[in-house]
Write an enzyme that holds these catalytic residues in place. Structure first.
Site, PDB file in Angstrom:
ATOM      1  CG  ASP A   1       9.533   0.138   5.745  1.00 41.76           C
ATOM      2  OD1 ASP A   1       8.450  -0.087   5.173  1.00 41.76           O
ATOM      3  OD2 ASP A   1      10.027  -0.630   6.605  1.00 41.76           O
TER       4      ASP A   1
ATOM      5  CB  CYS B   1      -6.709  -7.724   3.141  1.00 47.42           C
ATOM      6  SG  CYS B   1      -5.266  -6.659   3.213  1.00 47.42           S
TER       7      CYS B   1
ATOM      8  CB  VAL C   1      -0.961  -0.015   1.215  1.00 46.87           C
ATOM      9  CG1 VAL C   1      -1.684   1.313   1.376  1.00 46.87           C
ATOM     10  CG2 VAL C   1      -1.982  -1.132   1.051  1.00 46.87           C
TER      11      VAL C   1
ATOM     12  N   GLY D   1      -8.057 -15.795  -0.065  1.00 42.31           N
ATOM     13  CA  GLY D   1      -6.851 -15.747   0.765  1.00 42.31           C
ATOM     14  C   GLY D   1      -6.261 -14.357   0.681  1.00 42.31           C
TER      15      GLY D   1
HETATM   16  N1  LIG Z   1      -2.001  -5.269   0.585  1.00 43.93           N
HETATM   17  C1  LIG Z   1      -3.158  -4.775   0.176  1.00 43.93           C
HETATM   18  O1  LIG Z   1      -3.619  -5.091  -0.931  1.00 43.93           O
HETATM   19  C2  LIG Z   1      -3.933  -3.826   1.023  1.00 43.93           C
HETATM   20  C3  LIG Z   1      -3.604  -3.594   2.346  1.00 43.93           C
HETATM   21  N2  LIG Z   1      -4.344  -2.729   3.116  1.00 43.93           N
HETATM   22  C4  LIG Z   1      -3.950  -2.455   4.498  1.00 43.93           C
HETATM   23  O2  LIG Z   1      -2.809  -1.595   4.454  1.00 43.93           O
HETATM   24  C5  LIG Z   1      -1.905  -1.888   5.518  1.00 43.93           C
HETATM   25  C6  LIG Z   1      -0.525  -2.216   4.960  1.00 43.93           C
HETATM   26  O3  LIG Z   1      -0.611  -3.371   4.179  1.00 43.93           O
HETATM   27  P1  LIG Z   1       0.599  -3.838   3.231  1.00 43.93           P
HETATM   28  O4  LIG Z   1       1.112  -2.676   2.469  1.00 43.93           O
HETATM   29  O5  LIG Z   1       0.114  -5.036   2.514  1.00 43.93           O
HETATM   30  O6  LIG Z   1       1.679  -4.257   4.343  1.00 43.93           O
HETATM   31  P2  LIG Z   1       3.216  -4.639   4.145  1.00 43.93           P
HETATM   32  O7  LIG Z   1       3.536  -5.613   5.207  1.00 43.93           O
HETATM   33  O8  LIG Z   1       3.478  -4.965   2.716  1.00 43.93           O
HETATM   34  O9  LIG Z   1       3.991  -3.268   4.460  1.00 43.93           O
HETATM   35  C7  LIG Z   1       4.029  -2.665   5.716  1.00 43.93           C
HETATM   36  C8  LIG Z   1       5.364  -1.921   5.858  1.00 43.93           C
HETATM   37  O10 LIG Z   1       5.352  -1.144   7.057  1.00 43.93           O
HETATM   38  C9  LIG Z   1       6.669  -1.150   7.605  1.00 43.93           C
HETATM   39  N3  LIG Z   1       6.609  -0.747   9.020  1.00 43.93           N
HETATM   40  C10 LIG Z   1       6.072  -1.423  10.059  1.00 43.93           C
HETATM   41  N4  LIG Z   1       6.201  -0.711  11.204  1.00 43.93           N
HETATM   42  C11 LIG Z   1       6.818   0.441  10.879  1.00 43.93           C
HETATM   43  C12 LIG Z   1       7.228   1.597  11.622  1.00 43.93           C
HETATM   44  N5  LIG Z   1       6.981   1.679  12.932  1.00 43.93           N
HETATM   45  N6  LIG Z   1       7.842   2.593  10.965  1.00 43.93           N
HETATM   46  C13 LIG Z   1       8.088   2.497   9.640  1.00 43.93           C
HETATM   47  N7  LIG Z   1       7.724   1.447   8.888  1.00 43.93           N
HETATM   48  C14 LIG Z   1       7.089   0.436   9.487  1.00 43.93           C
HETATM   49  C15 LIG Z   1       7.143  -2.571   7.379  1.00 43.93           C
HETATM   50  O11 LIG Z   1       8.553  -2.666   7.449  1.00 43.93           O
HETATM   51  C16 LIG Z   1       6.582  -2.853   5.966  1.00 43.93           C
HETATM   52  O12 LIG Z   1       7.536  -2.525   4.969  1.00 43.93           O
HETATM   53  C17 LIG Z   1      -2.571  -3.016   6.305  1.00 43.93           C
HETATM   54  O13 LIG Z   1      -3.319  -2.461   7.345  1.00 43.93           O
HETATM   55  C18 LIG Z   1      -3.499  -3.663   5.290  1.00 43.93           C
HETATM   56  O14 LIG Z   1      -4.592  -4.300   5.909  1.00 43.93           O
HETATM   57  C19 LIG Z   1      -5.405  -2.046   2.609  1.00 43.93           C
HETATM   58  C20 LIG Z   1      -5.774  -2.216   1.299  1.00 43.93           C
HETATM   59  C21 LIG Z   1      -5.068  -3.107   0.393  1.00 43.93           C
HETATM   60  O1  LIG Z   2      -8.061  -4.728   2.019  1.00 46.40           O
HETATM   61  C1  LIG Z   2      -7.385  -5.234   1.171  1.00 46.40           C
HETATM   62  O2  LIG Z   2      -6.233  -5.597   1.316  1.00 46.40           O
HETATM   63  C2  LIG Z   2      -7.911  -5.481  -0.214  1.00 46.40           C
HETATM   64  O3  LIG Z   2      -8.448  -6.836  -0.213  1.00 46.40           O
HETATM   65  C3  LIG Z   2      -8.958  -7.269  -1.474  1.00 46.40           C
HETATM   66  O4  LIG Z   2      -7.934  -7.225  -2.477  1.00 46.40           O
HETATM   67  P1  LIG Z   2      -6.848  -8.405  -2.657  1.00 46.40           P
HETATM   68  O5  LIG Z   2      -6.725  -9.167  -1.386  1.00 46.40           O
HETATM   69  O6  LIG Z   2      -5.654  -7.776  -3.250  1.00 46.40           O
HETATM   70  O7  LIG Z   2      -7.415  -9.387  -3.774  1.00 46.40           O
HETATM   71  P2  LIG Z   2      -8.855  -9.816  -4.330  1.00 46.40           P
HETATM   72  O8  LIG Z   2      -8.845  -9.664  -5.784  1.00 46.40           O
HETATM   73  O9  LIG Z   2      -9.954  -9.182  -3.596  1.00 46.40           O
HETATM   74  O10 LIG Z   2      -8.833 -11.385  -4.006  1.00 46.40           O
HETATM   75  C4  LIG Z   2      -8.821 -11.863  -2.672  1.00 46.40           C
HETATM   76  C5  LIG Z   2      -8.968 -13.375  -2.665  1.00 46.40           C
HETATM   77  O11 LIG Z   2     -10.266 -13.773  -3.086  1.00 46.40           O
HETATM   78  C6  LIG Z   2     -10.197 -14.719  -4.157  1.00 46.40           C
HETATM   79  N1  LIG Z   2     -11.366 -14.506  -5.053  1.00 46.40           N
HETATM   80  C7  LIG Z   2     -11.652 -13.281  -5.529  1.00 46.40           C
HETATM   81  C8  LIG Z   2     -12.740 -13.064  -6.334  1.00 46.40           C
HETATM   82  C9  LIG Z   2     -13.603 -14.151  -6.649  1.00 46.40           C
HETATM   83  O12 LIG Z   2     -14.627 -14.026  -7.355  1.00 46.40           O
HETATM   84  N2  LIG Z   2     -13.290 -15.380  -6.149  1.00 46.40           N
HETATM   85  C10 LIG Z   2     -12.189 -15.586  -5.361  1.00 46.40           C
HETATM   86  O13 LIG Z   2     -11.962 -16.735  -4.918  1.00 46.40           O
HETATM   87  C11 LIG Z   2      -8.855 -14.442  -4.827  1.00 46.40           C
HETATM   88  O14 LIG Z   2      -8.394 -15.563  -5.537  1.00 46.40           O
HETATM   89  C12 LIG Z   2      -7.998 -14.091  -3.613  1.00 46.40           C
HETATM   90  O15 LIG Z   2      -7.517 -15.263  -2.995  1.00 46.40           O
HETATM   91  C13 LIG Z   2     -10.063  -6.297  -1.909  1.00 46.40           C
HETATM   92  O16 LIG Z   2     -10.559  -6.687  -3.211  1.00 46.40           O
HETATM   93  C14 LIG Z   2      -9.562  -4.860  -1.967  1.00 46.40           C
HETATM   94  O17 LIG Z   2     -10.632  -3.975  -2.294  1.00 46.40           O
HETATM   95  C15 LIG Z   2      -9.001  -4.495  -0.593  1.00 46.40           C
HETATM   96  O18 LIG Z   2      -8.443  -3.185  -0.619  1.00 46.40           O
END
Ligand SMILES: NC(=O)C1=CN([C@@H]2O[C@H](COP(=O)(O)OP(=O)(O)OC[C@H]3O[C@@H](n4cnc5c(N)ncnc54)[C@H](O)[C@@H]3O)[C@@H](O)[C@H]2O)C=CC1
Ligand SMILES: O=C(O)[C@H]1O[C@H](OP(=O)(O)OP(=O)(O)OC[C@H]2O[C@@H](n3ccc(=O)[nH]c3=O)[C@H](O)[C@@H]2O)[C@H](O)[C@@H](O)[C@@H]1O
Length: 428
Positions: A30, A259, A11, A256
């Site tokens: 970071d 999130c 993100v 999976g």
């Molecule tokens: N991955 C996704 O598709 C999405 C994630 N989110 C939410 O966004 C948040 C972040 O998710 P990701 O980017 O996937 O996580 P990530 O694990 O890929 O990245 C988090 C980063 O934060 C850093 N970090 C941790 N503590 C820190 C600190 N005190 N100071 C500076 N850096 C620090 C870590 O080293 C890491 O690089 C989570 O709450 C997640 O639920 C929301 C929407 C989509």
């Molecule tokens: O909060 C989050 O991190 C994000 O979580 C999901 O995004 P993401 O986890 O990247 O991927 P998705 O495309 O939503 O798929 C999630 C899981 O559901 C499965 N899936 C998805 C769609 C579907 O029809 N069937 C299904 O089995 C995918 O294979 C995968 O394992 C949401 O779609 C995002 O809007 C949200 O920001």
């Protein structure tokens, strides 16, 4: 605008690249020094389509550092650190807590602090109180909840073409909205302005609803199976109704990723903390948790003497177009299948197998090595590459004839015409 992003993960890096593309000066901080070193050496530590190019195109407006002091020169701070689960399903807020503590001793001019991390209802209010307790005066900061809705694999486009911008504000905060609007001025999306708790709830309700759609169609697929009905027809049929919608009705191994599993669990805990029994959230997880068994049983029925067989599992990532294996159904499947004792050849175009697998699981470098001599093929992640396989060629390389389509993404007829046996769930 000068913006600091805390947390250079999926993100944080996407947000940094997109905001730099929109013309802002962005500093990404970071605590992981190795990650920062890689970024400063032009190496992007994750695979996300288009991200590397966008970061390179905007490098004059992007800096990466492990120094909070450097980052605090900016007036807008966006928190993007991880919020994983504790063993009991509740959210581990230690990273958020540590960021707030790091910020508290450094705020000496006005800051808009924006939370993009997914945090349970009440967390942003808690962050506000914590800063006050640490002695930061109210005129020097505001806290804004601005949850993120991007998907991995299409993160940049999802952010640039967001379907909404959710902004949660404290009562009486009239400084933050103009800041957010200026930051996103080139993104054409409707604003949903609500309270801090309201924004937090929108994020959880959104992920829980999408997870519910997936579990719903997976349960329907099981029933379809019993009646020889194709679940794709059912998904198409119900999806035409705009009240249902056609998205997120792809049956398969279950949801999976980093999130959905953690956020549904967290919302369940949040409900329980207020003595609300979350029946539906429990059912969503129950279906998802048993989805792997459905496919393992199918394979066991198809292949007699499974422990003596070789199975090619195509797909390790939790979904296509990412290298992310966090809570990947494909990896869960491999782990469970390996307990039968069969030899597993796992292949993925981008993802790497975690190192906690048994010795009977090997990751191959090419898809051909995986298929070579296999008694069965299982498609566990719906990469386009697997959907475009030449099945006549595949048959020549295999030892057996079974193809288990655990993502409901293959063309059954094409496979059967090549003399292979197609196995699906809800495939008619
Ligand atoms: N991955 C996704 O598709 C999405 C994630 N989110 C939410 O966004 C948040 C972040 O998710 P990701 O980017 O996937 O996580 P990530 O694990 O890929 O990245 C988090 C980063 O934060 C850093 N970090 C941790 N503590 C820190 C600190 N005190 N100071 C500076 N850096 C620090 C870590 O080293 C890491 O690089 C989570 O709450 C997640 O639920 C929301 C929407 C989509
Ligand atoms: O909060 C989050 O991190 C994000 O979580 C999901 O995004 P993401 O986890 O990247 O991927 P998705 O495309 O939503 O798929 C999630 C899981 O559901 C499965 N899936 C998805 C769609 C579907 O029809 N069937 C299904 O089995 C995918 O294979 C995968 O394992 C949401 O779609 C995002 O809007 C949200 O920001």
């Amino acid at each position: 605008m000068n913006i600091c992003i805390i947390g250079a993960g999926y993100v944080g890096l996407t947000t940094a690249a997109v905001l730099a593309e929109l013309g802002h000066e962005v500093c990404c901080v970071d605590q992981n020094k190795q990650k920062i070193e890689q970024l400063n050496n032009k190496h992007i530590p994750i695979y996300e389509p288009g991200l590397q190019e966008l970061i390179h195109q905007n490098e004059q407006r992007l800096t990466f550092t492990d120094s909070f002091d450097e980052a605090m020169k900016n007036s807008v701070i966006i928190i993007c650190v991880g919020t994983p689960s504790w063993a009991d399903g509740s959210t581990d807020l230690r990273y958020i807590q540590s960021v707030i503590d790091d910020l508290s001793s450094r705020i000496d001019s006005y800051k808009t602090i924006i939370t993009k991390s997914t945090v349970p209802p009440g967390t942003n209010e808690w962050m506000y109180t914590r800063l006050l307790e640490k002695g930061v005066p109210t005129h020097l900061f505001d806290i804004v909840a601005n949850p993120e809705f991007l998907r991995e694999g299409s993160a940049i486009s999802d952010m640039l073409h967001a379907d909404k911008i959710v902004v949660g504000l404290r009562h009486g905060d009239n400084r933050s909205l103009p800041v957010i609007q200026a930051m996103y001025s080139n993104i054409d999306a409707p604003y949903i302005v609500t309270s801090l708790n309201g924004a937090e709830m929108i994020k959880y309700a959104s992920n829980a609803f999408l997870a519910m759609k997936i579990s719903f169609i997976n349960e329907i697929a099981r029933i379809c199976d019993a009646f020889g009905v194709n679940v794709n027809d059912v998904a198409k049929g119900i999806g035409c109704d705009p009240r249902i919608g056609s998205h997120f009705l792809q049956a398969g191994l279950g949801y999976g990723g980093s999130c959905f599993p953690k956020d549904v669990k967290s919302l369940e805990r949040t409900a329980r903390s207020r003595h609300i029994e979350p029946h539906l959230l429990q059912a969503v997880q129950l279906v998802n948790d048993s989805q792997i068994d459905v496919y393992i049983h199918k394979l066991q029925r198809a292949l007699d003497d499974l422990p003596q067989r070789t199975v090619a599992v195509l797909g390790i990532a939790f979904k296509p177009n990412t290298d992310d294996t966090r809570d990947s159904p494909a990896e869960r499947f491999i782990r469970q299948l390996s307990q039968t004792g069969c030899l597993i050849h796992a292949y993925d175009p981008k993802a790497t197998l975690s190192n906690d697998h048994r010795p009977n699981v090997v990751q191959t470098k090419t898809i051909h090595e995986a298929i070579d001599g296999a008694d069965a093929i299982v498609v566990a992640t719906d990469w386009t590459e697997f959907q475009q396989l030449d099945w006549a060629e595949v048959k020549k390389q295999m030892n057996g004839t079974f193809v288990l389509d655990a993502r409901n993404c293959l063309k059954r007829k094409e496979i059967e015409q090549c003399g292979l046996h197609y196995i699906g769930v809800g495939s008619g």
